[in-house]
Motif scaffolding. Structure first.
Motif, short mmCIF file in Angstrom:
data_model
loop_
_atom_site.label_atom_id
_atom_site.label_comp_id
_atom_site.label_asym_id
_atom_site.label_seq_id
_atom_site.Cartn_x
_atom_site.Cartn_y
_atom_site.Cartn_z
N TYR A 12 0.84 -1.20 0.00
CA TYR A 12 0.00 0.00 0.00
C TYR A 12 0.88 1.25 0.00
O TYR A 12 1.97 1.23 0.55
N ASN A 13 0.37 2.31 -0.54
CA ASN A 13 1.09 3.60 -0.56
C ASN A 13 2.51 3.44 -1.09
O ASN A 13 3.45 3.98 -0.51
N VAL A 20 3.53 0.49 2.94
CA VAL A 20 3.15 -0.57 3.87
C VAL A 20 3.12 -1.89 3.11
O VAL A 20 2.35 -2.04 2.16
N ALA A 22 1.71 -5.00 3.08
CA ALA A 22 0.62 -5.67 3.78
C ALA A 22 0.63 -7.17 3.55
O ALA A 22 0.21 -7.93 4.41
N HIS A 41 -2.77 -11.10 14.36
CA HIS A 41 -2.93 -9.89 15.14
C HIS A 41 -3.52 -8.79 14.25
O HIS A 41 -3.43 -8.88 13.02
N THR A 42 -4.11 -7.75 14.84
CA THR A 42 -4.63 -6.64 14.06
C THR A 42 -3.49 -6.05 13.21
O THR A 42 -2.41 -5.82 13.72
N GLY A 43 -3.75 -5.83 11.94
CA GLY A 43 -2.73 -5.26 11.05
C GLY A 43 -1.81 -6.30 10.44
O GLY A 43 -0.84 -5.94 9.77
N SER A 44 -2.13 -7.58 10.63
CA SER A 44 -1.24 -8.61 10.08
C SER A 44 -1.54 -8.90 8.61
O SER A 44 -0.84 -9.68 7.98
N GLY A 45 -2.60 -8.31 8.08
CA GLY A 45 -2.88 -8.47 6.66
C GLY A 45 -4.01 -9.42 6.33
O GLY A 45 -4.17 -9.80 5.17
N LYS A 46 -4.81 -9.76 7.33
CA LYS A 46 -5.91 -10.70 7.09
C LYS A 46 -6.92 -10.14 6.10
O LYS A 46 -7.28 -10.79 5.11
N SER A 47 -7.38 -8.91 6.37
CA SER A 47 -8.41 -8.33 5.49
C SER A 47 -7.87 -8.12 4.08
O SER A 47 -8.57 -8.33 3.09
N THR A 48 -6.61 -7.72 4.01
CA THR A 48 -5.99 -7.54 2.70
C THR A 48 -5.95 -8.87 1.95
O THR A 48 -6.27 -8.94 0.76
N ARG B 3 -9.18 6.71 -2.89
CA ARG B 3 -8.11 7.26 -2.08
C ARG B 3 -7.19 8.19 -2.87
O ARG B 3 -6.32 8.82 -2.31
N1 LIG Z 1 -6.35 0.76 1.97
C1 LIG Z 1 -5.21 0.79 2.66
N2 LIG Z 1 -4.29 1.77 2.44
C2 LIG Z 1 -3.13 1.77 3.12
N3 LIG Z 1 -2.78 0.88 4.04
C3 LIG Z 1 -3.65 -0.10 4.33
C4 LIG Z 1 -4.92 -0.20 3.67
N4 LIG Z 1 -5.58 -1.27 4.15
C5 LIG Z 1 -4.77 -1.82 5.07
N5 LIG Z 1 -3.62 -1.12 5.19
C6 LIG Z 1 -2.48 -1.48 6.07
O1 LIG Z 1 -2.08 -2.79 5.75
C7 LIG Z 1 -1.80 -3.54 6.91
C8 LIG Z 1 -2.69 -4.77 6.96
O2 LIG Z 1 -4.01 -4.37 7.18
P1 LIG Z 1 -5.25 -5.35 7.23
O3 LIG Z 1 -5.18 -6.25 6.06
O4 LIG Z 1 -6.47 -4.54 7.39
O5 LIG Z 1 -4.96 -6.17 8.57
P2 LIG Z 1 -5.96 -6.98 9.49
O6 LIG Z 1 -7.23 -7.20 8.76
O7 LIG Z 1 -5.21 -8.25 9.78
O8 LIG Z 1 -6.15 -6.19 10.73
C9 LIG Z 1 -1.99 -2.60 8.07
O9 LIG Z 1 -0.73 -2.11 8.44
C10 LIG Z 1 -2.86 -1.50 7.53
O10 LIG Z 1 -2.57 -0.28 8.16
#
Ligand SMILES: Nc1ncnc2c1ncn2[C@@H]1O[C@H](COP(=O)(O)OP(=O)(O)O)[C@@H](O)[C@H]1O
Ligand SMILES: [Mg+2]
Lengths: 284, 284
Positions: A12-13, A20, A22, A41-48, B3
């Motif tokens: 990302y970015n 980041v 991810a 853990h939160t921020g580990s990249g699950k949602s991504t 974004r």
């Molecule tokens: N759209 C985005 N733009 C920039 N950074 C992102 C975005 N979505 C997630 N991140 C970053 O990517 C990392 C993984 O995020 P995410 O996949 O949401 O983790 P989780 O779901 O495990 O909490 C985090 O550090 C988060 O800040």
């Protein structure tokens, strides 16, 4: 129709001073019929990770294959993919927008080009599967309780009749009873309808009892990918990743350290009780 | 997708420009814009461009971030240029059918492009190098004199900082809701303009609902912490002028005076000439 992630990276970015990473070289094969837990853990990249599975995010590098086809291809039909791979976002109730629940559940199947009759049948079936109270089918979505809204939102995805159902932290923000109900419902979907389920959670306890395979994410990498028993045997490493292993497993492991002859692989409290009972009676 | 919008976006890095007092930057932008619109010869623009480039260089913000803001005004820019190009009377260069391009038109169009791009780039620099909080602090302090006209400067500043704070949150929320609806087969790209507008309903309704919910929560939280209005609130980090701000002011004023003097020299000399004419009744 397995889902394959091949050397998937996501940054990302990328064009700023604070990129980041991810996802970092993720390789996964998701065959049909499994019930998989993704924890981290939160921020580990699950949602991504899960958004790559139905083409909402395309990998920075690497590929995702569905049904043997690369989903990053220009002529790949993403809508078709999204019909097969249903994704329920975190706090899915925030996406409800129609005047009543039933209309909202119809949104997905309608987009998929089903006829009116098919759409309504699918909606009814989905609402029944999530055991949504029948007297509220035509209630306004804003009158529902938190748990009911979430069921309605899950039904909205289920109504598209996906083969894969991915749920991002479906229990977040619910009370313990609501959590159990949702998890039981999901597990029932897997058992009766044979849908492949990917359940994302940051809590091991949620996942341990239900799934047959656990994928542990840590800082964008797949740390473990195995059956729960195996994964939870790495308790120290998991704790370093900020993940607490389930309480029963923790207790038996502690007892093992103190010289009791318990089974190190227990997951649920009843298994733990059995194992401790056996160890105590054997000693006597 | 959403974004990419950069209005009011802060670019995090370390530079002199970032450290400057926001009041310097705000006044600087104002003076820069005024100066821009007084130029009527190339010398002014050249000095302006040199000044702008120096500031951009000092700010350590990548150039492509600064030009991102230009994408939004490209339509307005083209429109202004075309109008000026074709409708300014004067000595014609090219004439065919009903269209005449004049010397004067060309000059006006060219200076319009320069002015507008420099204006946007100049103000982008300020928002890119100043955190929203600092920006409102600067405005609140800089506009402090308005209090004697009974303008509630503190409240306005609080509203502004809340509004600015909410932009990224709402953008993120929009992104999330759009993805959630995409996962349900929504299609934002194809179809004519009516269809596209209709496709936004499933995004806008949840977005408004969540904006109201957030606003309500925020009001409650502020009330719970005894917020009574902006007047007389103290700051954790009050703005204090440093030596570098004084230097910046000196450079700024020198630039403005010199560039206006050289950029509008003929006008100034004309002005004195006309005074002389009036006083003595004969040309200088
Ligand atoms: N759209 C985005 N733009 C920039 N950074 C992102 C975005 N979505 C997630 N991140 C970053 O990517 C990392 C993984 O995020 P995410 O996949 O949401 O983790 P989780 O779901 O495990 O909490 C985090 O550090 C988060 O800040
Ligand atoms: Mg997440």
């Amino acid at each position: 129709m397995p889902l394959i992630l091949d050397h998937v990276c996501q940054i990302y970015n990328a064009d700023t001073e604070t990129p980041v990473k991810a996802l970092d070289d993720v390789n996964l094969v998701i065959p049909e019929g499994q019930f998989i837990g993704v924890i981290g853990h939160t921020g580990s990249g699950k949602s991504t990770l899960i958004q790559h599975m139905n083409g909402l995010i395309l990998p920075t590098s690497g590929s995702v294959y569905f049904n043997g086809r690369d989903i990053t291809d220009k002529d790949f039909d993403k809508k078709e993919l999204r019909k097969h791979v249903g994704l329920v976002f975190q706090y899915p109730e925030h996406q409800l927008f129609e005047t009543d629940v039933f209309e909202d559940v119809c949104f997905g199947p309608k987009n998929m080009g089903m006829s009116k009759k098919e759409t309504e049948l699918a909606a009814f079936e989905a609402l029944r599967k999530v055991s949504f109270p029948e007297d509220l089918y035509y209630a306004s979505v804003f009158e529902l309780s938190g748990g009911q809204k979430r069921r309605a939102a899950i039904a909205g995805v289920l109504a598209m009749k996906p083969d894969f159902l991915i749920l991002d932290e479906p229990t977040a923000g619910l009370d313990p009873v609501g959590r159990c109900e949702i998890l039981d419902m999901v597990s029932e979907l897997h058992r009766s309808a044979g849908i492949t389920i990917i359940l994302v959670s940051h809590s091991m306890e949620d996942v341990a009892m239900y799934v047959e395979r656990v994928i542990v994410m840590d800082k964008g990498r797949v740390a473990y990918d195995d059956v729960p028993r195996e994964v939870f045997s790495h308790s120290e490493e998991l704790e370093q990743m900020g993940l607490a292993i389930p309480e029963p497993a923790k207790i038996t492991r502690e007892l093992l350290k103190r010289g009791f002859d318990v089974d190190p692989g227990v997951l649920t409290s009843s298994e733990a009780a059995d194992s401790i009972y056996k160890a105590l009676t054997k000693n006597r | 997708m959403i974004r990419d919008i950069t209005i009011g976006q802060y670019y995090q890095t370390k530079s002199v420009i970032h450290r400057l007092d926001p009041r310097v930057k705000l006044l600087g932008t104002l003076l820069f814009i005024i100066a821009l619109f007084t130029y009527n010869n190339p010398v002014g623009y050249i000095i302006g461009i040199i000044f702008l480039c120096t500031v951009i260089k000092l700010s350590h913000v990548p150039f492509k971030f600064i030009t991102k803001g230009l994408k939004g005004i490209i339509l307005i820019l083209c429109f202004t240029v075309l109008i000026n190009l074709f409708l300014t009377p004067g000595t014609p260069i090219i004439a065919f059918w009903k269209i005449t391009i004049t010397y004067e038109g060309l000059a006006v169009a060219f200076s319009m492009i320069l002015r507008l791009t420099m204006l946007i780039m100049g103000s982008s620099i300020v928002t890119l190098t100043t955190t929203p909080n600092n920006l409102t602090d600067g405005l609140e302090k800089g506009m402090g004199f308005m209090k004697i006209f009974r303008v509630p400067v503190g409240d306005v500043a609080m509203m502004m900082s809340i509004a600015l704070r909410f932009i990224p949150i709402l953008l993120e929320e929009t992104d999330r809701i759009m993805k959630a609806q995409l996962a349900r087969g929504a299609d934002f790209e194809s179809g004519n303009i009516v269809k596209k507008a209709k496709a936004l309903v499933p995004v806008l309704v949840p977005l408004f609902v969540s904006a109201f919910r957030r606003a309500g929560d925020l009001a409650m939280a502020m009330e719970a912490r005894c917020y009574r209005g902006g007047d007389g609130r103290t700051k954790m980090k009050p703005l204090v002028y440093k030596k570098r701000d004084a230097i910046a002011y000196i450079i700024l004023f020198t630039f403005v005076i010199v560039s206006i003097w050289l950029g509008r020299w003929s006008v100034i000399t004309d002005f004195f000439r006309s005074i002389y004419m009036n006083l003595f009744g004969c040309p200088l």
